[in-house]
Write an enzyme that holds these catalytic residues in place. Structure first.
Site, mmCIF file in Angstrom:
data_model
loop_
_atom_site.group_PDB
_atom_site.id
_atom_site.type_symbol
_atom_site.label_atom_id
_atom_site.label_comp_id
_atom_site.label_asym_id
_atom_site.label_seq_id
_atom_site.Cartn_x
_atom_site.Cartn_y
_atom_site.Cartn_z
ATOM 1 N N LYS A 138 38.843 37.005 29.196
ATOM 2 C CA LYS A 138 39.180 38.299 29.800
ATOM 3 C C LYS A 138 40.652 38.466 30.156
ATOM 4 O O LYS A 138 41.143 39.588 30.296
ATOM 5 C CB LYS A 138 38.310 38.538 31.039
ATOM 6 C CG LYS A 138 36.841 38.686 30.696
ATOM 7 C CD LYS A 138 35.989 38.914 31.930
ATOM 8 C CE LYS A 138 34.516 38.967 31.542
ATOM 9 N NZ LYS A 138 33.652 39.281 32.680
ATOM 10 N N ASN A 178 37.629 43.563 30.061
ATOM 11 C CA ASN A 178 36.339 43.173 29.489
ATOM 12 C C ASN A 178 35.825 44.181 28.449
ATOM 13 O O ASN A 178 34.795 43.956 27.830
ATOM 14 C CB ASN A 178 35.288 42.994 30.582
ATOM 15 C CG ASN A 178 34.745 44.318 31.076
ATOM 16 O OD1 ASN A 178 35.507 45.219 31.416
ATOM 17 N ND2 ASN A 178 33.439 44.457 31.122
ATOM 18 N N ALA A 205 38.539 31.712 39.773
ATOM 19 C CA ALA A 205 39.802 32.457 39.728
ATOM 20 C C ALA A 205 40.082 32.952 38.313
ATOM 21 O O ALA A 205 41.230 33.170 37.939
ATOM 22 C CB ALA A 205 40.949 31.575 40.231
ATOM 23 N N ALA A 234 36.551 37.379 35.725
ATOM 24 C CA ALA A 234 35.562 38.059 36.568
ATOM 25 C C ALA A 234 35.947 37.971 38.040
ATOM 26 O O ALA A 234 35.711 38.902 38.821
ATOM 27 C CB ALA A 234 34.178 37.458 36.343
ATOM 28 N N GLY A 287 23.392 38.319 38.533
ATOM 29 C CA GLY A 287 24.394 39.168 37.892
ATOM 30 C C GLY A 287 23.858 40.266 37.001
ATOM 31 O O GLY A 287 24.627 40.937 36.312
#
Length: 224
Positions: free
Chosen positions: A31, A52, A92, A95, A208
């Site tokens: 990402k 994303n 970190a 996301a 999620g």
């Protein structure tokens, strides 16, 4: 799905353009790296520092971030308020950037970033401080139990997913004695070891799937 190795993201994106693929979702661990392969980046994604969603334009792919939309909707659906709370963030990576910025946007009182690599965590902390006037600290997993009043815990690493499903980033389960809500952005397995152990210590747990669903819906709107 296309499996792309680290360091090969630009090659994959160039290939997608040649094939006329009109859009992509980008997942772990690409990402941040993918941003270097794009012709433009939406201001929200620029601020977050992660992308994303890609949409094909005349000049190449433009990048967006719908993770923050998905995560925000996840909190709203569960009636979880971040304002005035201490949010502990595991990870970190890309996301985590979205989760950290959401903590700032929703006026958390304090954000604590927990990561194996302190340098990456400090970098993310600096990014949050640049945009939001909230208190941001960095710590490691060995010191996690020393965090005062950790009300909301958001897990954004890939630990506990796929072949790693018996693992958890939080080895000191007593940490969950003081945590009220745990959000693990993993959706397969449906309940991770981290979620199970958090629930055993009295925390409300959320996986999620909501985030996945709502970021997907937002991406679909961008493409169409």
């Amino acid at each position: 799905p296309f499996k792309v190795e680290r360091g090969e993201v630009k090659t994959a994106i160039d290939g997608g353009r040649q094939l006329g693929i009109k859009g992509f979702n980008v997942t772990v661990p690409h990402k941040i790296e993918v941003m270097e392969a794009l012709c433009g980046i939406d201001p929200v994604a620029e601020r977050i520092g992660a992308v994303n969603t890609l949409k094909l334009t005349e000049n190449g792919y433009k990048g967006y971030n719908t993770d923050i939309i998905g995560l925000k909707k996840c909190f709203e659906e569960r009636k979880i308020s971040i304002e005035g709370k201490t949010v502990v963030l595991a990870g970190a990576g890309g996301a985590a950037n979205s989760a950290a910025m959401l903590a700032g946007e929703e006026k958390a009182e304090r954000l604590v970033i927990v990561n194996r690599t302190r340098e990456k965590a400090e970098k993310l902390a600096e990014r949050v401080r640049k945009f939001y006037p909230i208190k941001v600290d960095v710590t490691d997993y060995d010191s996690i139990c020393a965090i005062e009043n950790p009300e909301i815990f958001v897990q954004t690493t890939s630990v506990g997913m796929g072949n790693d499903r018996d693992s958890t980033p939080v080895k000191r389960v007593e940490f969950f004695d003081n945590v009220k809500i745990v959000v693990d952005i993993i959706y397969t397995p449906w309940e991770t070891r981290l979620m199970r152990e958090a629930a055993e210590h009295g925390a409300i747990t959320v996986n999620g799937f909501d985030m996945l669903f709502y970021q997907g819906a937002a991406s679909f709107e961008i493409w169409n």
